[in-house]
Design a protein around this motif. Structure first.
Motif, PDB file in Angstrom:
ATOM      1  N   GLY A   1       7.893 -12.569 -38.714  1.00 28.26           N
ATOM      2  CA  GLY A   1       8.217 -11.308 -38.058  1.00 28.26           C
ATOM      3  C   GLY A   1       7.904 -11.211 -36.583  1.00 28.26           C
ATOM      4  O   GLY A   1       7.989 -10.121 -36.006  1.00 28.26           O
TER       5      GLY A   1
ATOM      6  N   ALA B   1       8.525  -8.126 -33.927  1.00 25.14           N
ATOM      7  CA  ALA B   1       7.366  -7.548 -33.233  1.00 25.14           C
ATOM      8  C   ALA B   1       7.569  -7.623 -31.722  1.00 25.14           C
ATOM      9  O   ALA B   1       7.285  -6.655 -31.001  1.00 25.14           O
ATOM     10  CB  ALA B   1       6.083  -8.268 -33.644  1.00 25.14           C
TER      11      ALA B   1
ATOM     12  N   GLU C   1      -1.221  -9.849 -37.880  1.00 22.89           N
ATOM     13  CA  GLU C   1      -0.289  -9.102 -38.735  1.00 22.89           C
ATOM     14  C   GLU C   1       0.253  -7.878 -37.997  1.00 22.89           C
ATOM     15  O   GLU C   1       0.202  -6.754 -38.495  1.00 22.89           O
ATOM     16  CB  GLU C   1      -0.969  -8.726 -40.051  1.00 22.89           C
ATOM     17  CG  GLU C   1      -1.422  -9.949 -40.829  1.00 22.89           C
ATOM     18  CD  GLU C   1      -2.225  -9.635 -42.087  1.00 22.89           C
ATOM     19  OE1 GLU C   1      -2.540  -8.452 -42.332  1.00 22.89           O
ATOM     20  OE2 GLU C   1      -2.526 -10.591 -42.815  1.00 22.89           O
TER      21      GLU C   1
ATOM     22  N   GLU D   1       4.160  -0.649 -36.746  1.00 20.01           N
ATOM     23  CA  GLU D   1       3.188   0.433 -36.865  1.00 20.01           C
ATOM     24  C   GLU D   1       1.861   0.074 -36.192  1.00 20.01           C
ATOM     25  O   GLU D   1       1.261   0.895 -35.490  1.00 20.01           O
ATOM     26  CB  GLU D   1       2.937   0.789 -38.346  1.00 20.01           C
ATOM     27  CG  GLU D   1       4.155   1.321 -39.078  1.00 20.01           C
ATOM     28  CD  GLU D   1       5.160   0.245 -39.503  1.00 20.01           C
ATOM     29  OE1 GLU D   1       6.334   0.597 -39.710  1.00 20.01           O
ATOM     30  OE2 GLU D   1       4.790  -0.941 -39.608  1.00 20.01           O
ATOM     31  N   LYS D   2       1.410  -1.146 -36.406  1.00 19.09           N
ATOM     32  CA  LYS D   2       0.157  -1.596 -35.777  1.00 19.09           C
ATOM     33  C   LYS D   2       0.326  -1.707 -34.261  1.00 19.09           C
ATOM     34  O   LYS D   2      -0.587  -1.405 -33.506  1.00 19.09           O
ATOM     35  CB  LYS D   2      -0.298  -2.926 -36.376  1.00 19.09           C
ATOM     36  CG  LYS D   2      -0.876  -2.777 -37.783  1.00 19.09           C
ATOM     37  CD  LYS D   2      -1.269  -4.109 -38.367  1.00 19.09           C
ATOM     38  CE  LYS D   2      -2.707  -4.435 -38.071  1.00 19.09           C
ATOM     39  NZ  LYS D   2      -3.178  -5.657 -38.780  1.00 19.09           N
TER      40      LYS D   2
ATOM     41  N   SER E   1       2.574  -5.522 -37.161  1.00 20.27           N
ATOM     42  CA  SER E   1       3.776  -4.798 -37.560  1.00 20.27           C
ATOM     43  C   SER E   1       4.112  -3.775 -36.471  1.00 20.27           C
ATOM     44  O   SER E   1       3.262  -3.464 -35.624  1.00 20.27           O
ATOM     45  CB  SER E   1       3.515  -4.064 -38.874  1.00 20.27           C
ATOM     46  OG  SER E   1       2.505  -3.073 -38.674  1.00 20.27           O
TER      47      SER E   1
END
Length: 158
Positions: free
Chosen positions: A91, A95, A143, A147-148, A145
């Motif tokens: 991903g 990102a 990780e 959202e992060k 994402s």
């Protein structure tokens, strides 16, 4: 160009290598120099080369190869995302696209307010935790994402 404190820190790094292999500490010396200077100018690179007894070109080669060394001004928050294959498969492309959209800059760009610079990086050695982002060369975030990423940008924007 190198303060007494920087020279002392470099001297500590030099103890990790045989005395005739001072150049082995070049990456640490560059990181220490960058802690003191907003960017690694030719003068700073020359000072590192002189201190380590290296040809300046050898120091320039290291400084231009690795994404953690800043030869140009960067924002208050430098975000470097790994886009190598393992991260890409997990991903990183998405990102990176999200970061570009949120910040309004491409790789190598700095936001108009000077807060953020976005860089593309090579493998950070944490493929199992992809996508991986490095903040200001010091903090690894995993990780990542959308959202992060949004939460990180909100926190750093305060």
């Amino acid at each position: 160009m190198l303060s007494d404190s920087a020279r002392s820190r470099i001297d500590r790094e030099l103890t990790k290598y045989p005395s005739d292999q001072k150049q082995s500490a070049v990456m640490s010396a560059l990181a220490i120099a960058q802690d003191e200077h907003p960017r690694l100018t030719t003068e700073v690179l020359d000072a590192v080369a002189d201190y380590l007894g290296m040809a300046p070109i050898a120091v320039y080669e290291v400084a231009t190869f690795y994404s953690m060394y800043d030869l140009e001004p960067v924002g208050k928050h430098k975000l470097c995302i790994c886009t190598n294959l393992p991260c890409a498969l997990s991903g990183a492309g998405e990102a990176a696209a999200h970061l570009k959209k949120q910040l309004g800059v491409d790789f190598g760009g700095t936001t108009a307010d000077g807060k953020f610079t976005l860089k593309e990086g090579e493998c950070f050695g944490a493929c199992g935790d992809a996508p991986v982002l490095i903040h200001n060369n010091k903090k690894m975030l995993v990780e990542m994402s959308p959202e992060k990423i949004d939460a990180l940008l909100a926190e750093l924007s305060r």
